[in-house]
Design a protein around this motif. Structure first.
Motif, short mmCIF file in Angstrom:
data_model
loop_
_atom_site.label_atom_id
_atom_site.label_comp_id
_atom_site.label_asym_id
_atom_site.label_seq_id
_atom_site.Cartn_x
_atom_site.Cartn_y
_atom_site.Cartn_z
N VAL A 1 -5.11 13.02 -16.21
CA VAL A 1 -5.10 12.38 -14.90
C VAL A 1 -5.30 10.89 -15.11
N VAL A 2 -4.44 10.08 -14.47
CA VAL A 2 -4.52 8.63 -14.60
C VAL A 2 -4.54 8.00 -13.21
N GLY A 3 -4.94 6.75 -13.16
CA GLY A 3 -4.93 6.03 -11.89
C GLY A 3 -5.57 4.67 -12.03
N SER A 4 -5.84 4.07 -10.90
CA SER A 4 -6.46 2.75 -10.84
C SER A 4 -7.82 2.86 -10.17
N ALA A 5 -8.79 2.11 -10.68
CA ALA A 5 -10.13 2.10 -10.10
C ALA A 5 -10.28 1.00 -9.06
N GLN A 6 -9.21 0.27 -8.78
CA GLN A 6 -9.27 -0.84 -7.84
C GLN A 6 -9.72 -0.37 -6.46
N ARG A 7 -9.42 0.86 -6.10
CA ARG A 7 -9.80 1.39 -4.79
C ARG A 7 -11.30 1.34 -4.55
N PHE A 8 -12.07 1.25 -5.62
CA PHE A 8 -13.52 1.16 -5.47
C PHE A 8 -14.00 -0.29 -5.53
N GLY A 9 -13.07 -1.23 -5.41
CA GLY A 9 -13.43 -2.64 -5.37
C GLY A 9 -13.75 -3.24 -6.73
N VAL A 10 -13.26 -2.63 -7.80
CA VAL A 10 -13.47 -3.19 -9.13
C VAL A 10 -12.74 -4.53 -9.19
N PRO A 11 -13.42 -5.61 -9.53
CA PRO A 11 -12.80 -6.93 -9.49
C PRO A 11 -11.75 -7.14 -10.58
N LEU A 12 -10.91 -8.13 -10.35
CA LEU A 12 -9.92 -8.51 -11.35
C LEU A 12 -10.63 -8.89 -12.64
N PHE B 1 -11.43 -6.78 -15.18
CA PHE B 1 -12.04 -5.65 -15.88
C PHE B 1 -10.96 -4.85 -16.59
N GLY B 2 -10.22 -5.48 -17.49
CA GLY B 2 -9.19 -4.78 -18.25
C GLY B 2 -7.80 -5.03 -17.73
N GLY B 3 -7.57 -6.13 -17.06
CA GLY B 3 -6.25 -6.44 -16.55
C GLY B 3 -6.33 -6.73 -15.07
N PRO B 4 -5.19 -6.64 -14.40
CA PRO B 4 -5.21 -6.89 -12.97
C PRO B 4 -6.19 -5.95 -12.26
N HIS B 5 -6.17 -4.68 -12.64
CA HIS B 5 -7.10 -3.70 -12.10
C HIS B 5 -7.43 -2.73 -13.22
N ALA B 6 -8.61 -2.20 -13.18
CA ALA B 6 -9.02 -1.26 -14.23
C ALA B 6 -8.33 0.08 -14.02
#
Length: 167
Positions: free
Chosen positions: A116-127, A129-134
């Protein structure tokens, strides 16, 4: 999410027993995810098939499948049968998902997903942290040694204090 999906494809190639070079991608994945997976597949000599897994999957014998849960269109589909059919043919099932949506939807691991993959940006992880979004990647336990990148392990520093390290 897009680069994590591309890494999931290469992990699927390493883990699958299917001899072919076809990777099937759900057409309801985000466009940027499809584009990055296509870009990664080309130099590796992998054939990408993009389509509706509920309709088109049976026409191919992929080593791996990337499904969207929920889809880019917002559709929430029951992918249990698709996952079971892919596993019957030896394919590794990867899912691009939304962590926040999974607070209400059945998690892909519960219906048989291998990765399973995805982006953690939905939880407000700031730019930053490993690229545009973690991005994130989770795998079934039997695949953990095939994960790309680095794992964080617990160690002890020179002063005897608990320390985290890349392994």
């Amino acid at each position: 999410e897009a680069t994590a999906a591309a890494e999931a494809m290469t992990l699927a190639r390493r883990q699958s027993k299917v001899v072919g070079d076809t990777f099937f991608v759900d057409s309801d994945c985000h466009p940027q995810v499809i584009e990055v997976v296509q870009t990664r597949a080309e130099p590796l000599g992998l054939k990408l098939v993009v389509g509706d897994p509920l309709v088109d999957l049976d026409a191919h014998e992929p080593f791996g499948v990337l499904l969207a849960h929920p889809g880019s269109s917002g559709a929430v589909r029951d992918l249990t049968a698709v996952t079971a059919a892919a596993h019957e043919h030896g394919a590794v099932v990867c899912v691009a998902s939304d962590l926040l949506a999974l607070t209400l939807l059945t998690p892909p691991g519960e219906w048989g997903a291998d990765v399973v993959v995805g982006s953690a940006q939905r939880f407000g992880v700031p730019l930053g942290f490993g690229g545009p979004h973690a991005g994130f990647m989770a795998v079934r336990e039997s695949f953990r040694r095939s994960m790309p990148g680095r794992l964080v392990g617990v160690s002890v520093d020179a002063h005897g204090r608990r320390a985290l390290r890349l392994a």
